[in-house]
Design a protein around this motif. Sequence first.
Motif, PDB file in Angstrom:
ATOM      1  N   THR A 189      30.576 -11.026 -26.500  1.00 22.22           N
ATOM      2  CA  THR A 189      29.394 -11.297 -27.315  1.00 22.22           C
ATOM      3  C   THR A 189      28.759  -9.973 -27.702  1.00 22.22           C
ATOM      4  OG1 THR A 189      27.987 -11.504 -25.339  1.00 22.22           O
ATOM      5  CG2 THR A 189      28.913 -13.528 -26.245  1.00 22.22           C
ATOM      6  N   LEU A 190      28.220  -9.917 -28.917  1.00 23.18           N
ATOM      7  CA  LEU A 190      27.611  -8.695 -29.429  1.00 23.18           C
ATOM      8  C   LEU A 190      26.262  -9.023 -30.036  1.00 23.18           C
ATOM      9  CD1 LEU A 190      30.680  -7.150 -31.306  1.00 23.18           C
ATOM     10  CD2 LEU A 190      29.778  -6.427 -29.081  1.00 23.18           C
ATOM     11  N   ALA A 191      25.388  -8.049 -30.052  1.00 22.57           N
ATOM     12  CA  ALA A 191      24.092  -8.177 -30.702  1.00 22.57           C
ATOM     13  C   ALA A 191      23.978  -7.104 -31.774  1.00 22.57           C
ATOM     14  CB  ALA A 191      22.961  -8.016 -29.685  1.00 22.57           C
ATOM     15  N   VAL A 192      23.455  -7.501 -32.931  1.00 20.42           N
ATOM     16  CA  VAL A 192      23.237  -6.526 -33.993  1.00 20.42           C
ATOM     17  C   VAL A 192      22.006  -5.700 -33.620  1.00 20.42           C
ATOM     18  CG1 VAL A 192      22.680  -6.205 -36.425  1.00 20.42           C
ATOM     19  CG2 VAL A 192      24.237  -8.044 -35.715  1.00 20.42           C
ATOM     20  N   PRO A 193      22.123  -4.376 -33.572  1.00 23.33           N
ATOM     21  CA  PRO A 193      20.965  -3.554 -33.211  1.00 23.33           C
ATOM     22  C   PRO A 193      19.840  -3.732 -34.222  1.00 23.33           C
ATOM     23  CG  PRO A 193      23.000  -2.271 -33.144  1.00 23.33           C
ATOM     24  CD  PRO A 193      23.328  -3.570 -33.792  1.00 23.33           C
ATOM     25  N   ASP A 194      18.618  -3.688 -33.732  1.00 20.42           N
ATOM     26  CA  ASP A 194      17.468  -3.777 -34.607  1.00 20.42           C
ATOM     27  C   ASP A 194      17.422  -2.550 -35.505  1.00 20.42           C
ATOM     28  OD1 ASP A 194      14.657  -3.828 -35.592  1.00 20.42           O
ATOM     29  OD2 ASP A 194      14.518  -5.511 -34.194  1.00 20.42           O
ATOM     30  N   ASP A 195      17.067  -2.780 -36.778  1.00 24.51           N
ATOM     31  CA  ASP A 195      17.034  -1.648 -37.707  1.00 24.51           C
ATOM     32  C   ASP A 195      15.785  -0.793 -37.540  1.00 24.51           C
ATOM     33  OD1 ASP A 195      15.233  -3.459 -38.633  1.00 24.51           O
ATOM     34  OD2 ASP A 195      15.982  -3.537 -40.684  1.00 24.51           O
ATOM     35  N   ARG A 196      14.885  -1.229 -36.661  1.00 20.53           N
ATOM     36  CA  ARG A 196      13.706  -0.432 -36.378  1.00 20.53           C
ATOM     37  C   ARG A 196      13.555  -0.304 -34.873  1.00 20.53           C
ATOM     38  NH1 ARG A 196       9.380  -3.977 -39.462  1.00 20.53           N
ATOM     39  NH2 ARG A 196      10.674  -5.530 -38.424  1.00 20.53           N
ATOM     40  N   PRO A 197      13.064   0.830 -34.388  1.00 18.12           N
ATOM     41  CA  PRO A 197      12.877   0.974 -32.950  1.00 18.12           C
ATOM     42  C   PRO A 197      11.812   0.007 -32.441  1.00 18.12           C
ATOM     43  CG  PRO A 197      11.852   2.800 -34.119  1.00 18.12           C
ATOM     44  CD  PRO A 197      12.662   2.041 -35.132  1.00 18.12           C
ATOM     45  N   ALA A 198      12.028  -0.496 -31.246  1.00 18.46           N
ATOM     46  CA  ALA A 198      11.059  -1.418 -30.662  1.00 18.46           C
ATOM     47  C   ALA A 198       9.798  -0.663 -30.281  1.00 18.46           C
ATOM     48  CB  ALA A 198      11.654  -2.088 -29.423  1.00 18.46           C
ATOM     49  N   PRO A 199       8.623  -1.266 -30.479  1.00 15.77           N
ATOM     50  CA  PRO A 199       7.394  -0.599 -30.071  1.00 15.77           C
ATOM     51  C   PRO A 199       7.342  -0.462 -28.555  1.00 15.77           C
ATOM     52  CG  PRO A 199       6.957  -2.879 -30.683  1.00 15.77           C
ATOM     53  CD  PRO A 199       8.382  -2.598 -31.056  1.00 15.77           C
ATOM     54  N   THR A 200       6.691   0.588 -28.089  1.00 12.38           N
ATOM     55  CA  THR A 200       6.558   0.808 -26.658  1.00 12.38           C
ATOM     56  C   THR A 200       5.586  -0.210 -26.086  1.00 12.38           C
ATOM     57  OG1 THR A 200       6.969   3.164 -26.944  1.00 12.38           O
ATOM     58  CG2 THR A 200       5.938   2.467 -24.878  1.00 12.38           C
ATOM     59  N   LEU A 201       6.070  -0.991 -25.142  1.00  8.15           N
ATOM     60  CA  LEU A 201       5.261  -2.062 -24.569  1.00  8.15           C
ATOM     61  C   LEU A 201       5.217  -1.911 -23.063  1.00  8.15           C
ATOM     62  CD1 LEU A 201       3.788  -4.833 -24.949  1.00  8.15           C
ATOM     63  CD2 LEU A 201       6.007  -5.909 -24.639  1.00  8.15           C
ATOM     64  N   SER A 202       4.025  -1.950 -22.507  1.00 10.63           N
ATOM     65  CA  SER A 202       3.866  -1.858 -21.060  1.00 10.63           C
ATOM     66  C   SER A 202       3.906  -3.254 -20.451  1.00 10.63           C
ATOM     67  CB  SER A 202       2.543  -1.168 -20.719  1.00 10.63           C
ATOM     68  OG  SER A 202       2.231  -1.348 -19.348  1.00 10.63           O
ATOM     69  N   ALA A 203       4.816  -3.438 -19.503  1.00 11.31           N
ATOM     70  CA  ALA A 203       4.878  -4.737 -18.815  1.00 11.31           C
ATOM     71  C   ALA A 203       3.584  -5.003 -18.046  1.00 11.31           C
ATOM     72  CB  ALA A 203       6.068  -4.762 -17.865  1.00 11.31           C
ATOM     73  N   ASP A 204       2.948  -3.936 -17.537  1.00  8.16           N
ATOM     74  CA  ASP A 204       1.679  -4.100 -16.819  1.00  8.16           C
ATOM     75  C   ASP A 204       0.589  -4.618 -17.759  1.00  8.16           C
ATOM     76  OD1 ASP A 204       2.803  -3.249 -14.463  1.00  8.16           O
ATOM     77  OD2 ASP A 204       2.173  -1.167 -14.710  1.00  8.16           O
ATOM     78  N   VAL A 205       0.557  -4.083 -18.987  1.00  8.35           N
ATOM     79  CA  VAL A 205      -0.440  -4.546 -19.956  1.00  8.35           C
ATOM     80  C   VAL A 205      -0.200  -6.009 -20.297  1.00  8.35           C
ATOM     81  CG1 VAL A 205      -1.234  -4.324 -22.349  1.00  8.35           C
ATOM     82  CG2 VAL A 205      -0.918  -2.285 -20.938  1.00  8.35           C
ATOM     83  N   LEU A 206       1.068  -6.377 -20.547  1.00  4.29           N
ATOM     84  CA  LEU A 206       1.387  -7.765 -20.874  1.00  4.29           C
ATOM     85  C   LEU A 206       0.999  -8.694 -19.730  1.00  4.29           C
ATOM     86  CD1 LEU A 206       2.635  -9.702 -22.923  1.00  4.29           C
ATOM     87  CD2 LEU A 206       4.861  -9.258 -21.887  1.00  4.29           C
ATOM     88  N   THR A 207       1.253  -8.261 -18.499  1.00  2.00           N
ATOM     89  CA  THR A 207       0.874  -9.077 -17.341  1.00  2.00           C
ATOM     90  C   THR A 207      -0.631  -9.239 -17.254  1.00  2.00           C
ATOM     91  OG1 THR A 207       2.831  -8.330 -16.122  1.00  2.00           O
ATOM     92  CG2 THR A 207       1.027  -9.262 -14.836  1.00  2.00           C
ATOM     93  N   THR A 208      -1.384  -8.165 -17.526  1.00  3.75           N
ATOM     94  CA  THR A 208      -2.844  -8.237 -17.504  1.00  3.75           C
ATOM     95  C   THR A 208      -3.354  -9.232 -18.534  1.00  3.75           C
ATOM     96  OG1 THR A 208      -3.047  -5.941 -16.754  1.00  3.75           O
ATOM     97  CG2 THR A 208      -4.966  -6.914 -17.841  1.00  3.75           C
ATOM     98  N   LEU A 209      -2.763  -9.222 -19.730  1.00  4.63           N
ATOM     99  CA  LEU A 209      -3.213 -10.110 -20.797  1.00  4.63           C
ATOM    100  C   LEU A 209      -2.944 -11.573 -20.453  1.00  4.63           C
ATOM    101  CD1 LEU A 209      -2.113  -8.154 -23.998  1.00  4.63           C
ATOM    102  CD2 LEU A 209      -4.248  -8.015 -22.719  1.00  4.63           C
ATOM    103  N   VAL A 210      -1.731 -11.870 -20.001  1.00  3.99           N
ATOM    104  CA  VAL A 210      -1.411 -13.277 -19.721  1.00  3.99           C
ATOM    105  C   VAL A 210      -2.169 -13.777 -18.493  1.00  3.99           C
ATOM    106  CG1 VAL A 210       0.836 -13.142 -20.855  1.00  3.99           C
ATOM    107  CG2 VAL A 210       0.675 -12.676 -18.408  1.00  3.99           C
ATOM    108  N   SER A 211      -2.488 -12.870 -17.567  1.00  2.00           N
ATOM    109  CA  SER A 211      -3.302 -13.268 -16.410  1.00  2.00           C
ATOM    110  C   SER A 211      -4.705 -13.659 -16.859  1.00  2.00           C
ATOM    111  CB  SER A 211      -3.366 -12.136 -15.384  1.00  2.00           C
ATOM    112  OG  SER A 211      -2.088 -11.851 -14.860  1.00  2.00           O
ATOM    113  N   ALA A 212      -5.264 -12.897 -17.807  1.00  2.00           N
ATOM    114  CA  ALA A 212      -6.581 -13.235 -18.338  1.00  2.00           C
ATOM    115  C   ALA A 212      -6.538 -14.554 -19.099  1.00  2.00           C
ATOM    116  CB  ALA A 212      -7.077 -12.115 -19.248  1.00  2.00           C
TER     117      ALA A 212
END
Length: 327
Positions: free
Chosen positions: A127-150
Amino acid sequence: MLDTSARLLRLLSLLQTPRAWPGSELAERLGVSGRTVRNDVERLRELGYPVDAARGSTGGYRLGAGAAMPPLLLDDEEAVAVTLALRTAAQGAVPGTEETSLRALAKLEQVLPSRLRRRVRTLQAYTLAVPDDRPAPTLSADVLTTLVSACRDRERLRFDYLDHTGSATRRVVEPYRAVNWGRRWYLVAWDVEREDWRTFRVDRIQPRTPTGPRFTPREPPGGDAAAYVARGVSAAAWRHHARVTVHAPAAAVAERINPAVGTVEALDTDTCVLITGADTLQTLATYLGMLDFDFEVTEPAELLTHLRRLADRYARSTPPADTRDPA
């Protein structure tokens, strides 16, 4: 009858399903007495598994949450699904979790039976995935956890936010949901100061602690947070916007319109308004042609000009119909 070790593993597997098990049902499943079930439950507790027990007609045994993560029992399909999910995460599906995903993946693959390891490696190899044509934004897992906890705790959230121009603002919101679209995450929240729903890119959020007071949740915008994000993000990126009267029932038009492409508002039983847009007039005209319904464009003027030009071109490309009587 199963020996003690096999019976304990079977009991643990049953308790890991999200329900309460009456002792009599466990005894029947395991082919033992109720006393043996009680003794086996005590053995699991001694091994660190928090087994809760409740009396009454709706009571029973249930595996609870403990201070430490106990070993889990997964069936074949669950083990393959978790392995593939970890491999996807390790490849950057959620930026910021790659390293921990790799550690968890290594532990899981080490204990997979050979038959499952072969399945996983086959899926990986073919199985293969086509690479995204744009770099992924830098995302902090800690920030995402803080948001969903709220979101979960229904607590107001304060954060610094960079808008698309790079300008910094401070926001106070009532968070509702974190929505994933492609390789980006968005927070849907009620902006307290602006008294309206807003969408925020998670990679541009810097939470401030502590969180604020609890709030009473509101009805989500449009009843669907994911559709709200799709409409808002798409509309913000459109270069051309259009308002179109479509001579068809709203339900029929809505079946052909993805929320990311436009919204449909009923005028009466046979007519509706489509609010849509696109990066180019050519794309917008293509969308309207694919509706396969009669329509009238209200705005913008440049779209009307483009459609007239198309109509003339199509007319020139089609020879006049032969109206002579074939007899």
